[in-house]
Design an enzyme around this catalytic site. Sequence first.
Site, PDB file in Angstrom:
ATOM      1  N   SER A 141     -13.203   8.959  75.286  1.00 32.95           N
ATOM      2  CA  SER A 141     -14.549   8.828  75.835  1.00 32.95           C
ATOM      3  C   SER A 141     -14.641   9.105  77.328  1.00 32.95           C
ATOM      4  O   SER A 141     -15.707   9.461  77.821  1.00 32.95           O
ATOM      5  CB  SER A 141     -15.101   7.427  75.544  1.00 32.95           C
ATOM      6  OG  SER A 141     -14.294   6.435  76.143  1.00 32.95           O
ATOM      7  N   HIS A 169     -16.616   8.444  69.293  1.00 34.53           N
ATOM      8  CA  HIS A 169     -17.191   9.575  70.019  1.00 34.53           C
ATOM      9  C   HIS A 169     -16.975  10.889  69.267  1.00 34.53           C
ATOM     10  O   HIS A 169     -16.790  11.948  69.870  1.00 34.53           O
ATOM     11  CB  HIS A 169     -16.612   9.639  71.429  1.00 34.53           C
ATOM     12  CG  HIS A 169     -17.078   8.518  72.298  1.00 34.53           C
ATOM     13  ND1 HIS A 169     -18.279   8.552  72.989  1.00 34.53           N
ATOM     14  CD2 HIS A 169     -16.535   7.307  72.547  1.00 34.53           C
ATOM     15  CE1 HIS A 169     -18.432   7.414  73.647  1.00 34.53           C
ATOM     16  NE2 HIS A 169     -17.390   6.641  73.400  1.00 34.53           N
ATOM     17  N   LYS A 200     -23.671   4.644  68.176  1.00 33.68           N
ATOM     18  CA  LYS A 200     -23.771   5.846  69.004  1.00 33.68           C
ATOM     19  C   LYS A 200     -24.581   6.902  68.241  1.00 33.68           C
ATOM     20  O   LYS A 200     -25.794   6.851  68.225  1.00 33.68           O
ATOM     21  CB  LYS A 200     -22.379   6.320  69.421  1.00 33.68           C
ATOM     22  CG  LYS A 200     -21.714   5.320  70.379  1.00 33.68           C
ATOM     23  CD  LYS A 200     -20.364   5.774  70.852  1.00 33.68           C
ATOM     24  CE  LYS A 200     -19.827   4.895  71.966  1.00 33.68           C
ATOM     25  NZ  LYS A 200     -19.638   3.475  71.629  1.00 33.68           N
TER      26      LYS A 200
END
Length: 354
Positions: A141, A169, A200
Amino acid sequence: GILNFCANNYLGLSSHPEVIRAAVEALEKFGAGLSSVRFICGTQSIHKDLEEKIARFHQREDAILYASCFDANAGIFEALLTPEDAVLSDELNHASIIDGIRLCKANKYRYKHMDMQDLEAKLQDAQKHRLRLVATDGAFSMDGDIAPLKEICQLAEKYNALVFIDECHATGFLGPNGRGTDELLGVMDKVTIINSTLGKALGGAAGGYTTGPKPLIDLLRQRSRPYLFSNSLPPAVVGCASKALDLLMESNAIAQSMAAKTQRFRSKMTAAGFTISGKDHPICPVMLGDARLAAVMAEDMLNRGIYVIGFSYPVVPKGKARIRVQISAVHSDEDIDRCVEAFTEVGRKHGALP
Protein backbone atom coordinates in the site's frame (compact mmCIF):
# COMPACT_ATOMS: atom_id res chain seq x y z
CA GLY A 1 -15.44 21.60 -5.86
CA ILE A 2 -12.64 19.46 -4.42
CA LEU A 3 -11.40 16.33 -6.20
CA ASN A 4 -10.51 13.47 -3.85
CA PHE A 5 -7.30 11.73 -4.91
CA CYS A 6 -6.48 9.98 -1.63
CA ALA A 7 -9.41 7.60 -0.95
CA ASN A 8 -9.27 3.80 -1.21
CA ASN A 9 -12.50 4.03 -3.22
CA TYR A 10 -10.86 2.32 -6.20
CA LEU A 11 -14.04 1.50 -8.12
CA GLY A 12 -16.18 4.42 -6.97
CA LEU A 13 -18.68 1.99 -5.46
CA SER A 14 -19.00 3.72 -2.08
CA SER A 15 -21.27 6.26 -3.76
CA HIS A 16 -22.85 3.95 -6.35
CA PRO A 17 -26.66 4.30 -6.20
CA GLU A 18 -27.30 0.54 -6.34
CA VAL A 19 -24.80 -0.09 -3.54
CA ILE A 20 -26.42 2.58 -1.35
CA ARG A 21 -29.89 1.19 -2.10
CA ALA A 22 -28.79 -2.33 -1.11
CA ALA A 23 -27.45 -0.98 2.20
CA VAL A 24 -30.74 0.81 2.93
CA GLU A 25 -32.78 -2.30 2.14
CA ALA A 26 -30.63 -4.45 4.46
CA LEU A 27 -30.89 -1.80 7.18
CA GLU A 28 -34.69 -1.72 6.94
CA LYS A 29 -35.05 -5.51 6.83
CA PHE A 30 -32.48 -6.60 9.43
CA GLY A 31 -32.07 -3.50 11.62
CA ALA A 32 -29.07 -1.39 12.62
CA GLY A 33 -27.15 -4.37 13.99
CA LEU A 34 -27.54 -7.89 15.36
CA SER A 35 -26.33 -7.07 18.92
CA SER A 36 -24.43 -10.33 18.98
CA VAL A 37 -21.39 -12.27 17.88
CA ARG A 38 -21.79 -14.69 15.00
CA PHE A 39 -22.07 -17.96 16.96
CA ILE A 40 -24.89 -16.70 19.22
CA CYS A 41 -27.52 -14.86 17.17
CA GLY A 42 -25.33 -12.72 14.90
CA THR A 43 -25.57 -14.93 11.81
CA GLN A 44 -28.34 -14.05 9.38
CA SER A 45 -28.97 -15.26 5.82
CA ILE A 46 -27.19 -12.18 4.44
CA HIS A 47 -23.94 -13.11 6.23
CA LYS A 48 -23.97 -16.64 4.84
CA ASP A 49 -24.87 -15.37 1.36
CA LEU A 50 -22.00 -12.86 1.40
CA GLU A 51 -19.48 -15.48 2.53
CA GLU A 52 -20.61 -17.79 -0.26
CA LYS A 53 -20.34 -14.92 -2.76
CA ILE A 54 -16.81 -14.01 -1.61
CA ALA A 55 -15.67 -17.62 -2.01
CA ARG A 56 -17.23 -17.78 -5.49
CA PHE A 57 -15.62 -14.48 -6.51
CA HIS A 58 -12.15 -15.69 -5.48
CA GLN A 59 -12.84 -19.24 -6.76
CA ARG A 60 -12.17 -20.71 -3.30
CA GLU A 61 -14.03 -23.29 -1.21
CA ASP A 62 -15.28 -21.10 1.65
CA ALA A 63 -14.97 -17.72 3.36
CA ILE A 64 -15.38 -16.17 6.81
CA LEU A 65 -16.33 -12.56 7.59
CA TYR A 66 -14.61 -10.26 10.11
CA ALA A 67 -15.24 -6.71 11.33
CA SER A 68 -12.12 -5.62 9.37
CA CYS A 69 -9.18 -7.12 7.50
CA PHE A 70 -7.05 -6.02 10.46
CA ASP A 71 -9.13 -8.51 12.47
CA ALA A 72 -8.78 -11.16 9.76
CA ASN A 73 -4.99 -10.77 9.91
CA ALA A 74 -5.06 -10.78 13.72
CA GLY A 75 -7.09 -14.00 13.74
CA ILE A 76 -5.45 -16.32 11.25
CA PHE A 77 -1.81 -16.90 12.28
CA GLU A 78 -2.53 -17.72 15.92
CA ALA A 79 -5.28 -20.16 14.95
CA LEU A 80 -3.31 -21.87 12.18
CA LEU A 81 0.31 -22.00 13.35
CA THR A 82 1.90 -23.75 16.34
CA PRO A 83 5.41 -23.54 17.90
CA GLU A 84 6.37 -26.39 15.53
CA ASP A 85 5.63 -24.23 12.44
CA ALA A 86 7.30 -21.31 10.64
CA VAL A 87 6.00 -18.12 9.05
CA LEU A 88 8.07 -16.21 6.49
CA SER A 89 7.03 -12.57 6.11
CA ASP A 90 8.04 -9.81 3.67
CA GLU A 91 9.73 -7.02 5.62
CA LEU A 92 7.34 -4.39 4.22
CA ASN A 93 4.11 -6.26 4.99
CA HIS A 94 1.21 -4.25 6.37
CA ALA A 95 1.16 -3.51 10.10
CA SER A 96 -1.84 -5.80 10.58
CA ILE A 97 0.08 -8.79 9.17
CA ILE A 98 3.01 -7.98 11.45
CA ASP A 99 0.70 -7.73 14.47
CA GLY A 100 -1.06 -10.97 13.55
CA ILE A 101 2.28 -12.80 13.28
CA ARG A 102 3.35 -11.41 16.66
CA LEU A 103 0.32 -13.10 18.25
CA CYS A 104 1.29 -16.59 17.10
CA LYS A 105 3.95 -18.87 18.57
CA ALA A 106 5.40 -20.01 15.26
CA ASN A 107 9.07 -19.51 14.35
CA LYS A 108 9.33 -16.15 12.59
CA TYR A 109 11.45 -15.32 9.54
CA ARG A 110 11.51 -11.93 7.83
CA TYR A 111 12.79 -11.79 4.25
CA LYS A 112 13.96 -8.70 2.35
CA HIS A 113 11.26 -6.91 0.38
CA MET A 114 10.32 -8.99 -2.68
CA ASP A 115 13.81 -10.58 -2.59
CA MET A 116 13.40 -14.15 -3.84
CA GLN A 117 16.99 -15.16 -3.07
CA ASP A 118 16.53 -14.17 0.55
CA LEU A 119 13.14 -15.91 0.71
CA GLU A 120 14.69 -19.11 -0.67
CA ALA A 121 17.49 -18.97 1.92
CA LYS A 122 14.91 -18.53 4.69
CA LEU A 123 12.78 -21.38 3.31
CA GLN A 124 15.83 -23.65 3.29
CA ASP A 125 16.47 -22.75 6.93
CA ALA A 126 12.80 -23.33 7.81
CA GLN A 127 12.73 -26.89 6.46
CA LYS A 128 13.23 -28.18 10.00
CA HIS A 129 9.75 -26.96 10.95
CA ARG A 130 6.48 -28.90 10.51
CA LEU A 131 4.60 -26.39 8.36
CA ARG A 132 5.85 -23.32 6.48
CA LEU A 133 3.66 -20.35 5.57
CA VAL A 134 4.89 -17.54 3.29
CA ALA A 135 2.97 -14.32 4.05
CA THR A 136 2.96 -11.30 1.76
CA ASP A 137 0.86 -8.37 0.68
CA GLY A 138 -0.36 -8.90 -2.87
CA ALA A 139 0.01 -5.16 -3.54
CA PHE A 140 1.97 -3.04 -1.07
CA SER A 141 0.00 0.00 0.00
CA MET A 142 2.84 2.48 0.56
CA ASP A 143 4.82 1.89 -2.64
CA GLY A 144 2.23 0.56 -5.08
CA ASP A 145 4.43 -2.40 -6.01
CA ILE A 146 3.11 -5.91 -6.61
CA ALA A 147 4.53 -9.06 -5.03
CA PRO A 148 6.24 -11.51 -7.44
CA LEU A 149 3.64 -14.19 -6.77
CA LYS A 150 4.75 -16.52 -9.58
CA GLU A 151 8.22 -16.78 -8.08
CA ILE A 152 6.87 -16.99 -4.52
CA CYS A 153 4.55 -19.85 -5.50
CA GLN A 154 7.36 -21.66 -7.32
CA LEU A 155 9.53 -21.48 -4.19
CA ALA A 156 6.60 -22.54 -2.01
CA GLU A 157 6.09 -25.58 -4.23
CA LYS A 158 9.80 -26.40 -4.16
CA TYR A 159 10.00 -26.22 -0.36
CA ASN A 160 6.51 -27.54 0.42
CA ALA A 161 5.15 -24.30 1.89
CA LEU A 162 1.74 -22.61 1.88
CA VAL A 163 1.18 -19.11 0.49
CA PHE A 164 -0.89 -16.40 2.20
CA ILE A 165 -1.63 -13.04 0.55
CA ASP A 166 -3.29 -9.87 1.83
CA GLU A 167 -5.30 -8.46 -1.06
CA CYS A 168 -6.72 -5.25 0.45
CA HIS A 169 -5.14 -3.12 -2.28
CA ALA A 170 -5.90 -5.54 -5.12
CA THR A 171 -9.38 -7.04 -4.66
CA GLY A 172 -11.86 -5.65 -7.15
CA PHE A 173 -9.54 -4.08 -9.69
CA LEU A 174 -6.31 -6.04 -10.33
CA GLY A 175 -6.53 -8.87 -12.85
CA PRO A 176 -8.82 -9.22 -15.90
CA ASN A 177 -11.91 -9.67 -13.68
CA GLY A 178 -10.72 -7.77 -10.62
CA ARG A 179 -10.04 -10.90 -8.58
CA GLY A 180 -6.65 -9.67 -7.43
CA THR A 181 -2.93 -10.22 -7.80
CA ASP A 182 -3.25 -14.01 -8.00
CA GLU A 183 -5.49 -13.61 -11.06
CA LEU A 184 -3.26 -10.86 -12.50
CA LEU A 185 -0.19 -13.11 -12.25
CA GLY A 186 -1.91 -16.40 -13.15
CA VAL A 187 -1.48 -18.24 -9.84
CA MET A 188 -5.03 -18.52 -8.52
CA ASP A 189 -4.58 -22.28 -8.05
CA LYS A 190 -1.27 -21.85 -6.19
CA VAL A 191 -2.22 -19.37 -3.44
CA THR A 192 -3.68 -21.15 -0.41
CA ILE A 193 -5.15 -18.32 1.69
CA ILE A 194 -6.46 -14.85 0.84
CA ASN A 195 -7.32 -12.15 3.35
CA SER A 196 -8.94 -8.97 2.08
CA THR A 197 -11.27 -6.10 2.89
CA LEU A 198 -14.75 -4.85 2.10
CA GLY A 199 -13.68 -1.36 3.16
CA LYS A 200 -11.85 -0.29 0.00
CA ALA A 201 -12.96 -1.31 -3.52
CA LEU A 202 -15.95 -3.40 -2.36
CA GLY A 203 -18.22 -0.65 -1.08
CA GLY A 204 -15.77 1.20 1.14
CA ALA A 205 -17.66 0.81 4.43
CA ALA A 206 -16.02 -1.79 6.70
CA GLY A 207 -15.44 -5.51 7.06
CA GLY A 208 -12.84 -8.05 6.04
CA TYR A 209 -12.59 -11.75 5.31
CA THR A 210 -10.47 -14.85 4.89
CA THR A 211 -11.13 -17.17 1.96
CA GLY A 212 -9.49 -20.51 1.21
CA PRO A 213 -9.84 -24.25 1.87
CA LYS A 214 -12.98 -25.26 3.76
CA PRO A 215 -11.09 -27.06 6.58
CA LEU A 216 -9.18 -23.82 7.27
CA ILE A 217 -12.39 -21.75 7.40
CA ASP A 218 -13.97 -24.35 9.72
CA LEU A 219 -10.92 -24.06 11.99
CA LEU A 220 -11.17 -20.26 12.07
CA ARG A 221 -14.86 -20.41 13.03
CA GLN A 222 -13.86 -22.50 16.06
CA ARG A 223 -10.60 -20.83 17.07
CA SER A 224 -10.16 -17.33 15.59
CA ARG A 225 -10.54 -14.90 18.48
CA PRO A 226 -11.49 -11.73 16.54
CA TYR A 227 -14.28 -13.73 14.85
CA LEU A 228 -15.52 -15.37 18.04
CA PHE A 229 -15.50 -12.26 20.21
CA SER A 230 -16.54 -9.42 17.87
CA ASN A 231 -20.05 -8.40 16.89
CA SER A 232 -21.12 -9.61 13.47
CA LEU A 233 -21.01 -7.18 10.56
CA PRO A 234 -23.93 -4.69 10.53
CA PRO A 235 -26.59 -5.55 7.91
CA ALA A 236 -26.09 -2.30 5.97
CA VAL A 237 -22.38 -3.09 5.53
CA VAL A 238 -23.19 -6.64 4.41
CA GLY A 239 -25.81 -5.33 1.98
CA CYS A 240 -23.53 -2.85 0.25
CA ALA A 241 -20.60 -5.28 0.02
CA SER A 242 -22.85 -7.96 -1.44
CA LYS A 243 -24.15 -5.58 -4.11
CA ALA A 244 -20.61 -4.45 -4.93
CA LEU A 245 -19.62 -8.07 -5.59
CA ASP A 246 -22.73 -8.54 -7.75
CA LEU A 247 -21.70 -5.57 -9.89
CA LEU A 248 -18.17 -6.92 -10.25
CA MET A 249 -19.29 -10.43 -11.20
CA GLU A 250 -21.82 -9.11 -13.72
CA SER A 251 -19.20 -7.13 -15.65
CA ASN A 252 -15.46 -6.52 -15.60
CA ALA A 253 -15.85 -3.10 -17.26
CA ILE A 254 -15.28 -1.09 -14.07
CA ALA A 255 -12.22 -3.12 -13.09
CA GLN A 256 -10.73 -2.84 -16.57
CA SER A 257 -11.24 0.94 -16.70
CA MET A 258 -8.68 1.29 -13.89
CA ALA A 259 -5.67 0.29 -15.99
CA ALA A 260 -6.06 3.11 -18.55
CA LYS A 261 -6.70 5.77 -15.89
CA THR A 262 -3.70 4.62 -13.85
CA GLN A 263 -1.46 4.65 -16.91
CA ARG A 264 -2.66 8.15 -17.86
CA PHE A 265 -1.72 9.59 -14.47
CA ARG A 266 1.60 7.76 -14.17
CA SER A 267 2.81 8.63 -17.68
CA LYS A 268 1.81 12.32 -17.46
CA MET A 269 3.40 12.74 -14.01
CA THR A 270 6.61 11.06 -15.18
CA ALA A 271 6.68 13.27 -18.29
CA ALA A 272 6.32 16.31 -15.99
CA GLY A 273 9.47 15.23 -14.16
CA PHE A 274 8.11 13.49 -11.05
CA THR A 275 9.26 10.10 -9.75
CA ILE A 276 6.32 7.75 -9.25
CA SER A 277 6.96 4.61 -7.19
CA GLY A 278 5.47 1.19 -7.93
CA LYS A 279 4.31 -0.25 -11.22
CA ASP A 280 0.91 -0.19 -12.94
CA HIS A 281 -0.99 0.15 -9.65
CA PRO A 282 -3.57 2.89 -8.93
CA ILE A 283 -1.57 3.70 -5.78
CA CYS A 284 0.81 6.26 -7.26
CA PRO A 285 3.32 7.55 -4.67
CA VAL A 286 4.83 10.86 -5.79
CA MET A 287 8.31 10.54 -4.23
CA LEU A 288 9.60 13.78 -2.71
CA GLY A 289 12.05 12.64 -0.01
CA ASP A 290 11.48 15.55 2.39
CA ALA A 291 8.68 15.42 4.98
CA ARG A 292 8.11 19.17 5.11
CA LEU A 293 8.02 19.41 1.31
CA ALA A 294 5.39 16.66 1.17
CA ALA A 295 3.26 18.46 3.78
CA VAL A 296 3.39 21.94 2.21
CA MET A 297 2.82 20.60 -1.30
CA ALA A 298 -0.24 18.65 -0.13
CA GLU A 299 -1.58 21.83 1.51
CA ASP A 300 -1.05 23.81 -1.69
CA MET A 301 -2.73 21.07 -3.73
CA LEU A 302 -5.83 21.40 -1.54
CA ASN A 303 -5.86 25.15 -2.21
CA ARG A 304 -6.03 24.20 -5.90
CA GLY A 305 -8.96 21.84 -5.31
CA ILE A 306 -7.03 18.54 -5.20
CA TYR A 307 -7.22 16.55 -1.97
CA VAL A 308 -4.04 14.51 -1.36
CA ILE A 309 -2.04 13.70 1.78
CA GLY A 310 1.69 13.77 2.51
CA PHE A 311 3.21 10.62 4.04
CA SER A 312 6.39 10.73 6.12
CA TYR A 313 8.15 8.87 8.95
CA PRO A 314 7.04 6.73 10.80
CA VAL A 315 4.40 5.74 8.20
CA VAL A 316 7.20 5.40 5.62
CA PRO A 317 10.98 5.18 6.15
CA LYS A 318 13.01 8.33 6.82
CA GLY A 319 14.04 10.06 3.60
CA LYS A 320 11.15 8.44 1.67
CA ALA A 321 8.46 11.09 2.21
CA ARG A 322 5.84 11.21 -0.51
CA ILE A 323 2.37 12.25 -1.53
CA ARG A 324 0.37 9.08 -2.18
CA VAL A 325 -2.12 9.61 -4.98
CA GLN A 326 -4.86 7.03 -5.49
CA ILE A 327 -6.68 6.76 -8.80
CA SER A 328 -10.35 5.78 -8.85
CA ALA A 329 -12.62 4.50 -11.61
CA VAL A 330 -14.82 7.58 -11.07
CA HIS A 331 -11.99 9.98 -11.97
CA SER A 332 -12.48 11.32 -15.48
CA ASP A 333 -9.58 12.01 -17.84
CA GLU A 334 -10.19 15.70 -17.16
CA ASP A 335 -9.93 15.11 -13.40
CA ILE A 336 -6.62 13.30 -13.85
CA ASP A 337 -5.25 16.03 -16.11
CA ARG A 338 -6.33 18.69 -13.59
CA CYS A 339 -4.48 16.80 -10.84
CA VAL A 340 -1.29 16.59 -12.93
CA GLU A 341 -1.48 20.31 -13.77
CA ALA A 342 -1.84 21.19 -10.08
CA PHE A 343 1.11 18.97 -9.16
CA THR A 344 3.24 20.60 -11.85
CA GLU A 345 2.40 24.12 -10.62
CA VAL A 346 2.97 23.26 -6.96
CA GLY A 347 6.12 21.26 -7.72
CA ARG A 348 7.69 24.20 -9.54
CA LYS A 349 6.67 26.62 -6.79
CA HIS A 350 8.38 24.54 -4.08
CA GLY A 351 11.44 23.45 -6.05
CA ALA A 352 10.41 19.82 -6.52
CA LEU A 353 10.56 20.36 -10.29
CA PRO A 354 13.05 22.45 -12.30
